[in-house]
Motif scaffolding. Structure first.
Motif, mmCIF file in Angstrom:
data_model
loop_
_atom_site.group_PDB
_atom_site.id
_atom_site.type_symbol
_atom_site.label_atom_id
_atom_site.label_comp_id
_atom_site.label_asym_id
_atom_site.label_seq_id
_atom_site.Cartn_x
_atom_site.Cartn_y
_atom_site.Cartn_z
ATOM 1 N N PHE A 199 0.870 -1.179 0.000
ATOM 2 C CA PHE A 199 0.000 0.000 0.000
ATOM 3 C C PHE A 199 0.902 1.222 0.000
ATOM 4 C CE2 PHE A 199 -1.908 -3.485 2.333
ATOM 5 C CZ PHE A 199 -3.118 -3.654 1.687
ATOM 6 N N THR A 200 0.810 2.008 -1.027
ATOM 7 C CA THR A 200 1.683 3.172 -1.148
ATOM 8 C C THR A 200 0.838 4.420 -1.355
ATOM 9 O OG1 THR A 200 3.409 1.808 -2.141
ATOM 10 C CG2 THR A 200 3.583 4.192 -2.460
ATOM 11 N N LYS A 201 1.064 5.371 -0.505
ATOM 12 C CA LYS A 201 0.359 6.646 -0.643
ATOM 13 C C LYS A 201 0.625 7.232 -2.034
ATOM 14 C CE LYS A 201 -1.584 10.544 0.990
ATOM 15 N NZ LYS A 201 -2.954 10.623 1.513
ATOM 16 N N GLY A 202 -0.440 7.568 -2.733
ATOM 17 C CA GLY A 202 -0.270 8.221 -4.027
ATOM 18 C C GLY A 202 -0.220 7.283 -5.204
ATOM 19 N N ASP A 203 -0.342 5.968 -4.978
ATOM 20 C CA ASP A 203 -0.283 5.053 -6.122
ATOM 21 C C ASP A 203 -1.651 4.867 -6.776
ATOM 22 O OD1 ASP A 203 -1.687 3.451 -4.399
ATOM 23 O OD2 ASP A 203 -0.252 1.782 -4.420
ATOM 24 N N GLY A 204 -2.655 5.521 -6.262
ATOM 25 C CA GLY A 204 -3.973 5.416 -6.868
ATOM 26 C C GLY A 204 -4.747 4.204 -6.414
ATOM 27 N N GLY A 205 -4.149 3.353 -5.618
ATOM 28 C CA GLY A 205 -4.840 2.162 -5.143
ATOM 29 C C GLY A 205 -5.947 2.524 -4.163
ATOM 30 N N ALA A 206 -6.997 1.698 -4.204
ATOM 31 C CA ALA A 206 -8.163 2.025 -3.382
ATOM 32 C C ALA A 206 -7.847 1.995 -1.896
ATOM 33 C CB ALA A 206 -9.290 1.047 -3.702
ATOM 34 N N TYR A 207 -6.824 1.206 -1.502
ATOM 35 C CA TYR A 207 -6.569 1.027 -0.074
ATOM 36 C C TYR A 207 -5.223 1.598 0.340
ATOM 37 C CZ TYR A 207 -10.293 -2.019 -1.415
ATOM 38 O OH TYR A 207 -11.440 -2.487 -1.960
ATOM 39 N N SER A 208 -4.711 2.530 -0.442
ATOM 40 C CA SER A 208 -3.388 3.084 -0.154
ATOM 41 C C SER A 208 -3.471 4.374 0.654
ATOM 42 C CB SER A 208 -2.631 3.343 -1.456
ATOM 43 O OG SER A 208 -3.332 4.286 -2.242
ATOM 44 N N GLU A 209 -4.653 4.727 1.077
ATOM 45 C CA GLU A 209 -4.780 5.952 1.857
ATOM 46 C C GLU A 209 -3.891 5.870 3.109
ATOM 47 O OE1 GLU A 209 -5.803 8.815 1.526
ATOM 48 O OE2 GLU A 209 -5.652 9.525 3.589
ATOM 49 N N THR A 210 -3.116 6.923 3.301
ATOM 50 C CA THR A 210 -2.221 6.987 4.461
ATOM 51 C C THR A 210 -2.585 8.217 5.291
ATOM 52 O OG1 THR A 210 -0.448 6.010 3.146
ATOM 53 C CG2 THR A 210 0.179 7.073 5.210
ATOM 54 N N ASP A 211 -2.803 8.011 6.584
ATOM 55 C CA ASP A 211 -3.005 9.144 7.494
ATOM 56 C C ASP A 211 -1.698 9.398 8.216
ATOM 57 O OD1 ASP A 211 -5.598 9.263 6.699
ATOM 58 O OD2 ASP A 211 -6.453 8.427 8.548
ATOM 59 N N ASP A 212 -1.254 10.654 8.167
ATOM 60 C CA ASP A 212 -0.005 10.961 8.875
ATOM 61 C C ASP A 212 -0.027 12.404 9.347
ATOM 62 O OD1 ASP A 212 0.437 12.348 6.478
ATOM 63 O OD2 ASP A 212 1.675 10.745 5.660
#
Ligand SMILES: [Fe+2]
Length: 711
Positions: free
Chosen positions: A585-598
């Motif tokens: 899961f990578t923030k910004g890869d467009g994947g549905a589950y890559s959302e990152t909270d920071d």
């Protein structure tokens, strides 16, 4: 090089002294200096055109024309010409014919008049008048002085029947009562009929052929060159008046014949036709059929004459090299469009001959010429080649390089063209037949007049040769069976138990009936579904695989099958059910589950939230101000769940890797798993139960951000 000239029929009685003059024909023509100021050039986008460098020539020509005009009697030779049915008034339109500029929303109507006139067209979807649409035409003269008019009907709905009226601006003279069907959208198959014949002339025989072609109610008509055999404008107009039998209802798309170079002239020919591009070599797409018309020049064995499809009206670069490159590129474009199913080439000179009337051709058929085009036609999958130079009817079986590839009269995806010689529009001539095995029909010894009729449907062309007095002489059917394929992307998935994965299934090609999808090989305690499960090709579907909690581990070969009423097509698929799998899961890869909270929290401003900051700060002392502390919070809120690509709830995460991009080096950093709730937009130093110390499981590990870059 020996140039083979023509030994034409003695069309006496209407041909004055016609003389063939071999030699270069200019590719950059001065159109014509007509008698009407401002209308001496043929329509180009409804605007007269004149190049600056030709201006002085035009002036001179205008003057000359004016002199000629006042010295000439009335525009030559219409006395006694019959007024066409449907025409009325003192100066009615004659020789009315439609043409197609490769745009289904347009149609051009061209006609001539005996006396000078303005022009106007009116049209609608029901018989008139009144008609709801109208346009002014362009009035111009042929080099020989014929008074021509062209009006472009715009805004047509593709595949619609239109009725029209043409006449002068005030409609004091007009023609009314014909209709036509606009072309279908490019690539859309719509049954239609086209007819073809070559070698006409202004004779009773050509009138009979034209009338028969019109009676076939074609949508397209293809005169295959050698149309006039005369330098008399009255006879040229007479030919078009005969062509009106089909031209008032069909798009007339003509090929240039060798006689059209000098009798009367290419300029005259180009003035009377209105076709795409330079009007000599051009291409157009009618529905799902690609048509290619080629001017191979004045001599069949001269590789330096003719014209490619470039240049302005009646222009083009000469020579086989240019022609071959141009048509090869157009055919490649046609092949790149999956909606184009048929490719038809038409030109005056034959590629294969069936008798000895014209003992020269463009193919290597034993007549002594080098191959000028057959290699391209075969390589690009041309289906039909029409010609009109030989005064006979004949045709081949599907043939390539002298080898017959199918026989009989039903040809299924033969992979080689059928060549038809249709030079039977006017008076006939006879000669002995060739006997090569690829010759299906030869009427060489028997005087033959008539035309070819091609009835086109999406995957079939039915041909008939209809002789003017004998009727049906020959027929064959070209057919390309519908076919389709099934593909899947990705073609393998690795899933955990209680996990769902998806793959895209594509049904490509054509099918006459719906294609249903099934999946075989689905493991126990697993569901495998496709949705939609049926459709009209081409379409896409989604394969969804959901493993149960006790789905067996291992690799499971599966098969996805598309089935219509006659044929099935399959594609393999591989499913691996694994005890563990890796998810990224990578923030910004467009994947549905890559959302990152920071975010980070800062002791110096304990109620400030930094959720929108792009940098995360970690510092145990002097973070921003002296003695202050920063701590960073990171979480991936959507990676666990039931959807494809998520980590199934209840899974054991055996190993996880967190990559950070270090922008400012430091010393040892500690990592904790936070158990107290927080949000990216709400977390502050003071938002936790113990300010600055989120609830956690204790120190998990330490790391050393001593080097810049990924750690
Ligand atoms: Fe010819």
């Amino acid at each position: 090089m020996t140039k083979y000239l023509f030994e034409e029929l003695p069309y006496s009685g209407w041909g004055s002294s016609w003389v063939l003059k071999p030699g270069a024909v200019p590719n950059d023509f001065l159109r014509n200096a007509g008698h009407e100021s401002g209308s001496f050039l043929k329509r180009s986008g409804n605007r007269p055109r004149v190049s600056q460098r030709l201006a002085f020539l035009l002036c001179a020509a205008l003057l000359l024309s004016a002199i000629l005009w006042v010295s000439m009697p009335a525009p030559v030779g219409q006395a006694g010409a019959p007024i066409p049915a449907g025409a009325s008034g003192p100066n009615p339109p004659r020789g009315i014919h439609l043409s197609f500029l490769d745009d289904p929303t347009n149609a051009v109507i061209t006609w001539h008049t005996v006396s000078a006139a303005t022009s106007r067209a009116e049209w609608g979807t029901s018989p008139g008048p009144d008609y709801p649409f109208s346009v002014s035409g362009t009035d111009y003269s042929s080099p020989g002085g014929s008074l021509l008019h062209a009006a472009t009907l715009t805004g047509l709905a593709p595949g619609e029947t239109y009725y029209y009226r043409v006449g002068d601006a005030g409609m004091t003279s007009w023609f009314d009562g014909a209709s036509f069907r606009s072309a279908p959208p490019r690539g859309v198959a719509q049954p239609f009929v086209f007819v073809a014949a070559g070698k006409f002339g202004n004779s009773a025989t050509s009138a009979a052929t034209a009338a028969a072609m019109g009676a076939a109610n074609p949508n397209l008509a293809i005169p295959l060159g050698d149309l006039y055999y005369t330098s008399q404008q009255s006879s040229v107009r007479g030919v078009w008046e005969k062509f009106q039998a089909f031209g008032e209802k069909a798009f007339v798309m003509a090929a240039v014949g060798n006689h059209d170079y000098n009798e009367p002239s290419l300029l005259d020919h180009c003035a009377f036709v209105n076709q795409p591009g330079n009007e000599r070599t051009y291409a157009f797409t009618y529905g799902n059929v690609f048509f290619l018309g080629v001017d191979w020049g004045l001599f069949v064995n001269d590789t330096l004459d003719g014209a490619d499809g470039t240049g302005g009206l009646c222009g083009g670069a000469p020579g086989n090299d240019a022609i071959r490159a141009w048509i090869d590129a157009r055919l490649a474009e046609a092949n790149a469009n999956p909606d184009i199913w048929w490719k038809v080439a038409f030109h005056h000179f034959p590629c294969y001959l069936t008798d000895y009337d014209k003992n020269r051709s463009l193919c290597v058929d034993g007549s002594g010429n080098p191959d000028q085009v057959e290699d391209i036609y075969v390589a690009r999958g041309v289906d039909l080649v029409l010609s009109g130079h030989a005064h006979t009817y004949g045709r081949t079986y599907p043939v390539k390089f002298n080898n017959r590839v199918q026989d009989g009269s039903l040809y299924i995806s033969p992979g080689a063209p059928v060549y038809t010689n249709l030079g039977t529009g006017g008076p006939a001539r006879t000669d002995a037949c060739r006997t090569e095995p690829y010759i299906a029909v030869c009427r060489g010894p028997i005087p033959t007049n008539g035309y070819g009729k091609f009835s086109v449907s999406e995957n079939e062309i039915a041909f008939e040769y209809i002789e003017n007095t004998e009727g049906l002489l020959d027929s064959f059917v070209l057919r390309k069976p519908y076919d389709y394929s099934v593909s899947v992307d990705p073609d393998r998935l690795t899933l955990l138990r209680s996990e769902t994965g998806q793959s895209r299934v594509s049904i490509l090609g054509r099918s006459p009936d719906p294609v249903a999808l099934t999946v075989a090989g689905c493991p126990p305690d697993t569901t495998c579904t496709v949705s939609p499960a049926s459709g009209t090709a081409p379409y896409t579907s989604t394969l969804t695989i959901a493993t149960g909690s006790s789905a067996p581990f291992g690799t499971w070969p599966m098969t996805i099958t598309g089935t219509n009423s006659t044929v099935s097509r399959t594609v393999p698929f591989s499913l691996q059910i694994a005890s563990h799998a890796t998810r990224t899961f990578t923030k910004g890869d467009g994947g549905a589950y890559s959302e990152t909270d920071d975010t980070y929290v800062y002791s110096g401003l304990p109620t400030q939230n930094y959720g929108t900051n792009v940098q995360l700060l970690v510092d145990g002392s002097g973070c921003i101000a002296a003695g202050s502390v920063c701590k960073t919070l990171i979480k991936f809120p959507l990676i666990v769940g039931p959807s494809a690509g998520q980590i199934p709830a209840g899974s054991t995460i055996v190993n996880a890797t967190l990559e950070l991009n270090i922008r400012n080096a430091g010393t040892t950093a500690d990592a904790y798993q936070v158990t107290e709730a927080w949000t990216e937009s709400g977390a502050t130093w003071n938002s936790f139960a113990t300010p600055g110390f989120p609830g956690n499981r204790g120190l998990e590990f330490t790391f050393l951000p001593t080097a810049l870059g990924l750690i």
